[in-house]
Design an enzyme around this catalytic site. Sequence first.
Site, PDB file in Angstrom:
ATOM      1  N   HIS A 157      -9.581   1.347   4.541  1.00  0.00           N
ATOM      2  CA  HIS A 157      -8.332   1.548   5.285  1.00  0.00           C
ATOM      3  C   HIS A 157      -8.618   2.528   6.431  1.00  0.00           C
ATOM      4  O   HIS A 157      -9.423   3.446   6.274  1.00  0.00           O
ATOM      5  CB  HIS A 157      -7.252   2.098   4.344  1.00  0.00           C
ATOM      6  N   GLY A 175       2.210   2.629  10.744  1.00  0.00           N
ATOM      7  CA  GLY A 175       3.180   3.718  10.585  1.00  0.00           C
ATOM      8  C   GLY A 175       3.860   4.133  11.877  1.00  0.00           C
ATOM      9  O   GLY A 175       4.495   5.178  11.945  1.00  0.00           O
ATOM     10  N   ASN A 231       0.880  -1.179   0.000  1.00  0.00           N
ATOM     11  CA  ASN A 231       0.000   0.000   0.000  1.00  0.00           C
ATOM     12  C   ASN A 231       0.914   1.224   0.000  1.00  0.00           C
ATOM     13  O   ASN A 231       1.472   1.584   1.029  1.00  0.00           O
ATOM     14  CB  ASN A 231      -0.889  -0.033   1.264  1.00  0.00           C
ATOM     15  N   GLU A 286      -7.135   4.985   7.454  1.00  0.00           N
ATOM     16  CA  GLU A 286      -6.957   6.402   7.108  1.00  0.00           C
ATOM     17  C   GLU A 286      -8.188   6.940   6.384  1.00  0.00           C
ATOM     18  O   GLU A 286      -8.533   8.115   6.500  1.00  0.00           O
ATOM     19  CB  GLU A 286      -5.678   6.570   6.265  1.00  0.00           C
ATOM     20  N   LYS A 324       0.107   4.237  -0.421  1.00  0.00           N
ATOM     21  CA  LYS A 324      -0.563   5.458   0.082  1.00  0.00           C
ATOM     22  C   LYS A 324      -0.312   6.616  -0.889  1.00  0.00           C
ATOM     23  O   LYS A 324      -0.252   6.390  -2.089  1.00  0.00           O
ATOM     24  CB  LYS A 324      -0.107   5.769   1.509  1.00  0.00           C
ATOM     25  N   GLU A 361      -5.712  -4.589  10.623  1.00  0.00           N
ATOM     26  CA  GLU A 361      -4.710  -3.542  10.804  1.00  0.00           C
ATOM     27  C   GLU A 361      -5.007  -2.761  12.078  1.00  0.00           C
ATOM     28  O   GLU A 361      -5.817  -1.824  12.053  1.00  0.00           O
ATOM     29  CB  GLU A 361      -4.740  -2.584   9.607  1.00  0.00           C
ATOM     30  N   SER A 400       3.109  -1.733  10.459  1.00  0.00           N
ATOM     31  CA  SER A 400       4.563  -1.772  10.691  1.00  0.00           C
ATOM     32  C   SER A 400       5.190  -3.129  10.362  1.00  0.00           C
ATOM     33  O   SER A 400       6.079  -3.595  11.080  1.00  0.00           O
ATOM     34  CB  SER A 400       4.901  -1.354  12.129  1.00  0.00           C
TER      35      SER A 400
HETATM   36  P1  PGA Z   1       2.672   0.589   7.655  1.00  0.00           P
HETATM   37  O1  PGA Z   1       1.223   0.800   6.974  1.00  0.00           O
HETATM   38  O2  PGA Z   1       3.222  -0.703   7.145  1.00  0.00           O
HETATM   39  O3  PGA Z   1       3.480   1.776   7.232  1.00  0.00           O
HETATM   40  O4  PGA Z   1       2.444   0.555   9.128  1.00  0.00           O
HETATM   41  C1  PGA Z   1       0.359  -0.269   6.781  1.00  0.00           C
HETATM   42  C2  PGA Z   1      -0.936   0.220   6.179  1.00  0.00           C
HETATM   43  O5  PGA Z   1      -1.392   1.298   6.559  1.00  0.00           O
HETATM   44  O6  PGA Z   1      -1.547  -0.432   5.326  1.00  0.00           O
END
Ligand code: PGA
Length: 253
Positions: free
Chosen positions: A97, A175, A11, A99, A13, A169, A215
Site C-alpha cells: 500500500h 483519502g 481497507n 502508505e 487502515k 491506487e 476515494s
Molecule cells: P480511500 O483509501 O478510499 O480512503 O481513498 C483507499 C486506500 O488507501 O486503500
Amino acid sequence: MSHRRPLVVANWKMNNGIAETIKFVSEFNRTTFAEDVEVVICPPFTSLYTLSVLLSDKQSILMGAQNCHSDERGAFTGEISVDFLKEVFCHYVIVGHSERRQYFHEDNVFLSKKIVTSIENDLIPIYCVGESEIERDQMKTFEVIQKQLAEGLKPVAKDDITKVVIAYEPIWAIGTGKTATPGQAEEVHGFIRKWVSQNIGSSYANDVRIIYGGSVKPDNMGSLIEMENIDGALVGGASLHPGDFHKIIECCS
Ligand code: PGA
C-alpha cells in the site's frame, strides 16, 4: 462487465478496534447483497480474530490483513507472519500500500518477497501500485507503474500470476476525495493488463483481477465498475461506514 468475478476490498487502515468491529458487523449484517461479488474486509491485526468469529457464518465475506512480513518466522520485532494470518482465517493480504511505501520505506524488491511468501502460503496478495501527483504531472505515470510491476512481480512464477490481485491506487486520489475519473483509471488499468499480457502472457492478462482504489464512494463506484478493465475496488474511508460499503458492493453486482 467481464468474466472476472468483481472484488470489493475494505481497507480499514488503523481504524476499528475490537469494539468498533463488533459494532460494524452488527450494522452490516442487517443488509444482504448478491453473492456474485467477492467481499473482503481487512481490519487491523488485533481485530482479525474477532472478525473471523463474527463472519464465520458468512461464506461470501472473506478476511484479509493489511500487511505481512516476507519471512515466515524469526527475529523481526513488531512484524506479522503469513502463518499467523492463516491461523486467524485470512485469505488475502494487502502488499505495498502506498502508505507502507511512503511512511515505512517498503520498496518493490522487498514487496516482491512478501508476494512470493504469500502465494506459497495460499494467501492472495493484493499488490498496490500507483503514482504520486507530481509523477502524474510530469507524465511519469506509466513509467512508475511499469517499474512497480516489473520489480514487484519479478519472482512470481507465470502460473501464479492470477493468484495476485493488482490494485491501482493513484496516491493523489487516496483519502483526498479526488477520485480518478473512470477514463483516467481505465487508461492505467488497460496499461497494467497490457503489461501482464506482453510480459507474462495474454491468457493470464485476461484472468488477472485489477481493482481500483482512491476515494471510492457509493456515487462513483457505478461508473468505475462499468469500465472494461476495472474489476472492483479497494475502499478506505467509505468502508468504515456499513451503509456506504454496502452500496459500493451493490454497484459491483
Ligand atoms: P480511500 O483509501 O478510499 O480512503 O481513498 C483507499 C486506500 O488507501 O486503500
